[in-house]
Motif scaffolding. Structure first.
Motif, PDB file in Angstrom:
ATOM      1  N   LYS A  43       0.827  -1.211   0.000  1.00  0.00           N
ATOM      2  CA  LYS A  43       0.000   0.000   0.000  1.00  0.00           C
ATOM      3  C   LYS A  43       0.858   1.257   0.000  1.00  0.00           C
ATOM      4  CE  LYS A  43      -3.899  -2.126   0.097  1.00  0.00           C
ATOM      5  NZ  LYS A  43      -4.782  -2.066  -1.080  1.00  0.00           N
ATOM      6  N   ASP A  44       0.263   2.291  -0.515  1.00  0.00           N
ATOM      7  CA  ASP A  44       0.935   3.592  -0.536  1.00  0.00           C
ATOM      8  C   ASP A  44       0.492   4.342   0.725  1.00  0.00           C
ATOM      9  OD1 ASP A  44       2.078   6.009  -1.228  1.00  0.00           O
ATOM     10  OD2 ASP A  44       0.470   6.557  -2.625  1.00  0.00           O
ATOM     11  N   ILE A  45       1.354   4.319   1.746  1.00  0.00           N
ATOM     12  CA  ILE A  45       1.017   4.976   3.016  1.00  0.00           C
ATOM     13  C   ILE A  45       2.206   5.851   3.423  1.00  0.00           C
ATOM     14  CG2 ILE A  45       0.357   4.660   5.444  1.00  0.00           C
ATOM     15  CD1 ILE A  45      -0.765   1.889   4.632  1.00  0.00           C
ATOM     16  N   ALA A  46       2.054   7.130   3.218  1.00  0.00           N
ATOM     17  CA  ALA A  46       3.139   8.066   3.557  1.00  0.00           C
ATOM     18  C   ALA A  46       3.224   8.240   5.073  1.00  0.00           C
ATOM     19  CB  ALA A  46       2.849   9.419   2.897  1.00  0.00           C
ATOM     20  N   ILE A  64      -3.707  13.695   3.495  1.00  0.00           N
ATOM     21  CA  ILE A  64      -2.819  13.081   2.490  1.00  0.00           C
ATOM     22  C   ILE A  64      -3.653  12.125   1.637  1.00  0.00           C
ATOM     23  CG2 ILE A  64      -0.735  11.706   2.109  1.00  0.00           C
ATOM     24  CD1 ILE A  64       0.199  12.497   4.939  1.00  0.00           C
ATOM     25  N   GLN A  65      -3.573  12.296   0.348  1.00  0.00           N
ATOM     26  CA  GLN A  65      -4.373  11.459  -0.562  1.00  0.00           C
ATOM     27  C   GLN A  65      -3.575  10.226  -0.970  1.00  0.00           C
ATOM     28  OE1 GLN A  65      -7.639  12.022  -1.197  1.00  0.00           O
ATOM     29  NE2 GLN A  65      -7.430  13.741   0.229  1.00  0.00           N
ATOM     30  N   ASP A  66      -3.654   9.197  -0.141  1.00  0.00           N
ATOM     31  CA  ASP A  66      -3.031   7.924  -0.510  1.00  0.00           C
ATOM     32  C   ASP A  66      -3.947   6.804  -0.032  1.00  0.00           C
ATOM     33  OD1 ASP A  66      -2.587   7.858   2.221  1.00  0.00           O
ATOM     34  OD2 ASP A  66      -0.415   8.059   2.102  1.00  0.00           O
ATOM     35  N   ASP A  67      -3.410   5.608   0.223  1.00  0.00           N
ATOM     36  CA  ASP A  67      -4.281   4.470   0.539  1.00  0.00           C
ATOM     37  C   ASP A  67      -4.833   4.485   1.964  1.00  0.00           C
ATOM     38  OD1 ASP A  67      -4.033   3.404  -2.000  1.00  0.00           O
ATOM     39  OD2 ASP A  67      -2.260   2.213  -1.489  1.00  0.00           O
ATOM     40  N   GLN A  68      -4.332   5.386   2.812  1.00  0.00           N
ATOM     41  CA  GLN A  68      -4.709   5.313   4.233  1.00  0.00           C
ATOM     42  C   GLN A  68      -6.192   5.593   4.491  1.00  0.00           C
ATOM     43  OE1 GLN A  68      -3.026   4.168   6.708  1.00  0.00           O
ATOM     44  NE2 GLN A  68      -4.036   4.907   8.556  1.00  0.00           N
ATOM     45  N   HIS A  95       6.757   0.503   8.046  1.00  0.00           N
ATOM     46  CA  HIS A  95       5.615   0.776   7.151  1.00  0.00           C
ATOM     47  C   HIS A  95       4.290   0.568   7.880  1.00  0.00           C
ATOM     48  CE1 HIS A  95       7.111  -3.348   6.605  1.00  0.00           C
ATOM     49  NE2 HIS A  95       5.844  -3.695   6.526  1.00  0.00           N
ATOM     50  N   ARG A 102      -1.030   7.074  11.435  1.00  0.00           N
ATOM     51  CA  ARG A 102      -2.069   7.794  10.681  1.00  0.00           C
ATOM     52  C   ARG A 102      -3.484   7.326  11.008  1.00  0.00           C
ATOM     53  NH1 ARG A 102      -0.556   8.261   4.805  1.00  0.00           N
ATOM     54  NH2 ARG A 102      -2.570   9.351   4.775  1.00  0.00           N
TER      55      ARG A 102
END
Ligand SMILES: Cc1cc2nc3c(=O)[nH]c(=O)nc-3n(C[C@H](O)[C@H](O)[C@H](O)COP(=O)(O)O)c2cc1C
Length: 227
Positions: A43-46, A64-68, A95, A102
């Motif tokens: 997953k894309d989780i900054a 933040i616009q990612d998978d979270q 990770h 978040r």
């Protein structure tokens, strides 16, 4: 029940996830539950930016616009959250820690004092119905001193979850060790059945799951023979 599984191992053949899969098999034995598995490494989780915009908006989401945000939606609608991960430097892999950090959009800035004196942020909604279970595997043979920090962190973050910490976890993916690994996996299956009916694990069950598969001196000798 809705079960959200957060697999924090970065490996395709995770030692820890073998235990989790056995547990889930037992959990579904007497009735199929809705199991959603997230392989967090994919997953894309900054990392959290610490901007606290989530607390200004209080809508349960992160800016933040990612998978979270999709994970947060699953998180707050779950009946059970199962964190499955290897011990990394006496803690959870980074990770997965990013995902945990978040989850703060699920609480508010407002602080409340608990009956036991601790101070917490008030939850955005009543998440007390969510049951948390942690399954953690590690490479060292001993429990003491290895899992203490993680256990304290999980107890504080998740409000005393069921936590199972398994030493000697690499044995679970060594074919020659099946003679000791298979009985442990069978115990995990039984534990899954127990959890499905009680939504918790007895201290006896946890102790049986955490018992090292082989004596520590044998394990150390085996590791040193291939290193
Ligand atoms: C970066 C890193 C840090 C680790 N730190 C610990 C540790 O603190 N204690 C320990 O017992 N094992 C540690 N290990 C070993 C792993 O927990 C062990 O190999 C585990 O079985 C891997 O599980 P997995 O296959 O589910 O990813 C570490 C491994 C890595 C790669």
């Amino acid at each position: 029940m809705k079960i959200l599984v957060l697999n924090g191992s970065p490996k395709k053949k995770s030692d820890t996830f073998r235990m989790t899969e056995a547990f889930l098999k037992g959990l579904n034995r007497n009735g199929e539950h809705e199991v959603h598995i997230i392989h967090v490494i994919d997953k894309d989780i900054a990392p959290c930016r610490g901007c606290f915009s989530c607390w200004m908006r209080s809508d349960g989401h992160c800016v933040i616009q990612d998978d979270q945000n999709a994970i947060l939606d699953l998180y707050r609608n779950a009946d059970v959250i199962l964190w499955s991960f290897p011990l990394y430097c006496y803690a959870m892999p980074s990770h997965l820690k990013a995902l945990l950090d978040r989850t703060i959009p699920l609480v508010q800035m407002k602080m409340v004092r608990e009956a036991d004196g601790t101070v917490r942020h008030e939850a955005l909604a009543d998440f007390s119905k969510i049951h948390t279970l942690v399954i953690c595997g590690c490479g060292f043979p001993q429990w003491q001193g290895n899992f203490d920090g993680l256990k304290l962190m999980c107890a504080t973050c998740f409000g005393n979850p069921d936590i199972v910490c398994v030493p000697e976890a690499p044995l679970l993916n060594i074919p020659e060790a099946a003679i000791v690994a298979d009985p442990l996996l069978a115990r995990f299956e039984k534990a899954g059945e127990e959890y499905a009916s009680a939504l918790s694990l007895s201290p006896e069950t946890v102790a049986a799951l955490e018992t090292p598969m082989i004596p520590s001196e044998d394990y150390i000798r085996m590791v040193n023979s291939v290193s």
